[in-house]
Write an enzyme that holds these catalytic residues in place. Structure first.
Site, short mmCIF file in Angstrom:
data_model
loop_
_atom_site.label_atom_id
_atom_site.label_comp_id
_atom_site.label_asym_id
_atom_site.label_seq_id
_atom_site.Cartn_x
_atom_site.Cartn_y
_atom_site.Cartn_z
N ASP A 154 33.13 40.69 37.93
CA ASP A 154 33.50 41.90 38.59
C ASP A 154 34.74 42.54 38.25
O ASP A 154 35.63 41.81 38.72
CB ASP A 154 33.28 41.70 40.09
CG ASP A 154 33.74 42.78 40.84
OD1 ASP A 154 33.99 43.96 40.42
OD2 ASP A 154 34.13 42.89 42.15
N GLU A 207 40.96 49.36 40.88
CA GLU A 207 39.62 49.44 41.80
C GLU A 207 39.79 48.42 42.77
O GLU A 207 39.24 48.91 44.08
CB GLU A 207 38.22 49.10 40.77
CG GLU A 207 37.04 49.39 41.29
CD GLU A 207 36.36 48.79 42.40
OE1 GLU A 207 35.58 49.04 43.06
OE2 GLU A 207 36.76 47.51 42.30
N HIS A 256 33.20 38.14 44.30
CA HIS A 256 34.42 37.71 44.83
C HIS A 256 34.78 36.29 45.07
O HIS A 256 35.57 36.13 45.83
CB HIS A 256 34.88 38.57 45.93
CG HIS A 256 35.15 40.17 45.42
ND1 HIS A 256 35.99 40.92 46.09
CD2 HIS A 256 35.13 40.67 44.55
CE1 HIS A 256 35.89 41.97 45.53
NE2 HIS A 256 35.53 42.04 44.60
#
Ligand SMILES: [Zn+2]
Length: 345
Positions: A188, A222, A322
């Site tokens: 990510d 982001e 995450h």
């Protein structure tokens, strides 16, 4: 259009990106890599004021402009204080559980350009010493960085040139397995950045031209919420390419391209989303349509930034996001194929 992405190119670039530290706010190093890569593909690359990259690919018809975004910034931390015992207190950059970084190796990047290594630990890190080591709450104030230098107090640390506000990056530990899985921190959203470059590389190599002008935004804030809050003028549609969430009642797998119908910020554009689903079906791309309960994308940032656009969100399925993430190369390559079908019909 059914393109043939260059798997070796995409995976090599992804590995290089994963091996380059880039927590939100500390992305200048990786952005020079992005600029070099754009130059190698012969694509113009410029930067916005906050350091995000803009790459352009002209289309056959310039009456519309489509933005494709992916973010190259990642989770990370910053030195919050130098403790009297010579360890570093941290403050998070981005949202994650402290459990997910405990025991991880890290780098401390000083403002003068020096890099030191260390390990992130709880302040009660040994069961031989602390009776509550197991239950000890993993929260920011109970975590610290043990620096790999002979330091016994705050002064020793300051002498190294380490200070409050220095960035801390987590070792990604990227591995591509022989079964095609990619396991690493920060998939990510580096997996999607690699997918976007795979799209440009395919256009160059296979000689196809997008229907409308394309602008690629490689955003750099982001994880802290405002990556693509600004996008260039004249954009009509935007596809945020970002990791597909997995787990609970979501149906996405690591081998799927995830198409997000709605996240915490609301539903995505009906027509764009429906068309992406139809194209995935038509190409036989394994995909999942899902709702992400705790998620906002760069497309939502652009909408909240006041842009008059339609927006959609797709990306490779990523397990344990995450934390210690994993995806499969099929998901990354099929993300490139689905984007090509959307922009090159
Ligand atoms: Zn992301």
């Amino acid at each position: 259009m059914n393109i043939q992405p260059n798997e070796t190119y995409i995976l090599n670039l992804l590995k290089t990106l994963l091996d380059t530290p880039s927590p939100s706010g500390f992305t200048h190093g990786i952005m020079s890599l992005i600029a070099r890569e754009a130059e190698a593909l012969g694509v113009p690359c410029s930067f916005n004021e906050k350091g995000g990259a803009l790459l352009t690919l002209p289309g056959r018809d310039s009456s519309r402009r489509i933005a494709l975004s992916a973010h190259v910034d990642t989770l990370g931390a910053m030195v919050r204080a130098v403790r009297p015992n010579g360890t570093l207190a941290i403050t998070s950059v981005g949202g994650f559980m402290m459990h997910s970084i405990e025991n991880e190796y890290c780098q401390i990047h000083t403002r003068s350009g020096r890099v030191y290594t260390g390990t992130i630990l709880s302040t009660h890190p040994s069961v031989h010493v602390y009776s509550d080591a197991r239950e000890f709450k993993r929260e920011e104030k109970n975590m610290e960085v043990r620096i790999d230098e002979v330091v016994e107090n705050k002064e020793d640390v300051l002498k190294l040139g380490i200070g409050v506000g220095d960035f801390i990056s987590f070792d990604a530990r990227a591995v591509v397995t022989s079964s095609g899985y990619i396991k690493s921190r920060h998939l990510d959203d580096k997996a999607s950045v690699a997918a976007l470059f795979g799209l440009i590389e395919s256009s160059r190599r296979e000689g196809w031209i997008p229907r409308h002008d394309l602008v690629f935004l490689i955003s750099n804030y982001e994880e802290v919420g405002h990556g693509a809050s600004w996008i260039p003028d004249g954009v009509n549609e935007m596809i945020a390419v970002d990791m597909g969430a997995m787990g609970d009642d979501l149906s996405c797998k690591e081998t799927d391209v995830s198409i997000c119908a709605k996240d915490s910020t609301g539903p995505y554009d009906y027509e764009m989303t429906s068309r992406l689903i139809e194209l995935a079906r038509g190409l036989g791309i394994p995909h999942a349509v899902d709702i992400y309960p705790h998620y906002g994308s760069d497309a939502s940032a652009a909408l909240h930034g006041g842009h008059n656009i339609r927006a959609a969100l797709i990306g490779p399925g990523v397990h344990a996001s995450h934390a210690m993430e994993r995806t499969h190369k099929l998901a990354v390559i099929n993300t490139t194929r689905l984007l090509a079908a959307y922009v090159a019909d």
